[in-house]
Design an enzyme around this catalytic site. Sequence first.
Site, PDB file in Angstrom:
ATOM      1  N   ASP A 115      19.653 -28.731  18.796  1.00 47.48           N
ATOM      2  CA  ASP A 115      20.727 -29.746  18.971  1.00 47.48           C
ATOM      3  C   ASP A 115      20.434 -30.189  20.567  1.00 47.48           C
ATOM      4  O   ASP A 115      20.837 -29.432  21.295  1.00 47.48           O
ATOM      5  CB  ASP A 115      21.909 -29.138  18.735  1.00 47.48           C
ATOM      6  CG  ASP A 115      22.966 -30.089  18.845  1.00 47.48           C
ATOM      7  OD1 ASP A 115      23.056 -31.197  19.369  1.00 47.48           O
ATOM      8  OD2 ASP A 115      24.378 -29.640  18.320  1.00 47.48           O
ATOM      9  N   ILE A 116      20.190 -31.457  20.759  1.00 43.54           N
ATOM     10  CA  ILE A 116      20.322 -32.132  21.986  1.00 43.54           C
ATOM     11  C   ILE A 116      21.437 -31.750  22.766  1.00 43.54           C
ATOM     12  O   ILE A 116      21.361 -31.746  24.243  1.00 43.54           O
ATOM     13  CB  ILE A 116      19.558 -33.371  22.136  1.00 43.54           C
ATOM     14  CG1 ILE A 116      18.993 -33.938  23.421  1.00 43.54           C
ATOM     15  CG2 ILE A 116      20.630 -34.530  21.602  1.00 43.54           C
ATOM     16  CD1 ILE A 116      18.317 -34.943  23.411  1.00 43.54           C
ATOM     17  N   ASN A 144      22.514 -47.817  21.515  1.00 45.47           N
ATOM     18  CA  ASN A 144      22.315 -49.239  21.226  1.00 45.47           C
ATOM     19  C   ASN A 144      22.712 -49.968  22.463  1.00 45.47           C
ATOM     20  O   ASN A 144      23.370 -49.502  23.383  1.00 45.47           O
ATOM     21  CB  ASN A 144      23.274 -49.523  19.985  1.00 45.47           C
ATOM     22  CG  ASN A 144      24.676 -49.146  20.410  1.00 45.47           C
ATOM     23  OD1 ASN A 144      25.319 -49.553  21.433  1.00 45.47           O
ATOM     24  ND2 ASN A 144      25.562 -48.687  19.411  1.00 45.47           N
ATOM     25  N   GLY A 163      23.814 -41.111  14.333  1.00 47.01           N
ATOM     26  CA  GLY A 163      22.658 -40.532  14.789  1.00 47.01           C
ATOM     27  C   GLY A 163      22.890 -39.696  15.956  1.00 47.01           C
ATOM     28  O   GLY A 163      23.820 -39.165  16.581  1.00 47.01           O
ATOM     29  N   ASP A 221      23.112 -40.811  19.155  1.00 46.11           N
ATOM     30  CA  ASP A 221      24.242 -41.385  20.039  1.00 46.11           C
ATOM     31  C   ASP A 221      25.429 -40.990  19.430  1.00 46.11           C
ATOM     32  O   ASP A 221      26.271 -40.601  20.553  1.00 46.11           O
ATOM     33  CB  ASP A 221      23.941 -42.866  19.695  1.00 46.11           C
ATOM     34  CG  ASP A 221      24.698 -43.856  20.753  1.00 46.11           C
ATOM     35  OD1 ASP A 221      25.013 -43.360  21.650  1.00 46.11           O
ATOM     36  OD2 ASP A 221      24.755 -45.041  20.297  1.00 46.11           O
ATOM     37  N   SER A 232      13.907 -44.312  18.714  1.00 46.07           N
ATOM     38  CA  SER A 232      13.531 -45.307  17.708  1.00 46.07           C
ATOM     39  C   SER A 232      13.235 -44.803  16.282  1.00 46.07           C
ATOM     40  O   SER A 232      13.022 -45.639  15.618  1.00 46.07           O
ATOM     41  CB  SER A 232      12.739 -46.248  18.306  1.00 46.07           C
ATOM     42  OG  SER A 232      13.394 -47.139  19.333  1.00 46.07           O
ATOM     43  N   GLY A 282      14.928 -43.026  14.183  1.00 46.50           N
ATOM     44  CA  GLY A 282      16.235 -43.062  12.996  1.00 46.50           C
ATOM     45  C   GLY A 282      16.272 -44.200  12.369  1.00 46.50           C
ATOM     46  O   GLY A 282      15.212 -44.999  11.971  1.00 46.50           O
ATOM     47  N   VAL A 283      17.328 -45.077  12.644  1.00 43.99           N
ATOM     48  CA  VAL A 283      17.768 -46.152  11.890  1.00 43.99           C
ATOM     49  C   VAL A 283      16.945 -47.176  12.493  1.00 43.99           C
ATOM     50  O   VAL A 283      16.855 -48.270  11.766  1.00 43.99           O
ATOM     51  CB  VAL A 283      19.241 -46.611  11.885  1.00 43.99           C
ATOM     52  CG1 VAL A 283      20.158 -45.350  11.339  1.00 43.99           C
ATOM     53  CG2 VAL A 283      19.844 -46.743  13.619  1.00 43.99           C
TER      54      VAL A 283
END
Length: 172
Positions: free
Chosen positions: A10-11, A24, A32, A34, A123, A125-126
């Site tokens: 887990d970051i 974003n 995610g 973020d 980049s 993920g979504v």
Amino acid sequence: MVSIRALQADITRCDVDAIVNAANPSLLGGGGVDGAIHRAAGPALLQACRRVPEVAPGVRCPTGEARITPGFALPARHVVHTVGPVWRGGHAGEAALLAACYDASLALATAAGARSIAFPAISCGVYGYPAEAAVSIAVATVRARVDDTAIEVVFCCHDAAMRARYVAALDR
């Protein structure tokens, strides 16, 4: 020799000086990684991001650039926010923009005195960047810059499959 490694973790719990947020352009939180970083850091992170000046309406950090804030409630002292490219098929400059994310993040972390940094799979993920291509760019970019920065790098992976991609790229 500087250490570059891949870790499944887990970051938001990484024991490093700086973590990178796949943000974003508004820097005001999202889903995610973020969203996880914003939740773990607490409301002060959102307030700090709101203080980052807009460079265009709703844009505090353009794609390929990075901004830095304190880590607040995170173990990391700093959060480096970078905006990766949305995958558009590979013909819209995505590779150069993704590499720029790693370059800009390393530069900001180093300037802030960080001796270690953890990156998510920016980049992937979504934003839809193909994982194999993104991992190759991440590893090549970090390797090209890390000797200049003397910073320990952790590619922090959310699952075993992503970690395996990084391990394979690091072994090449």
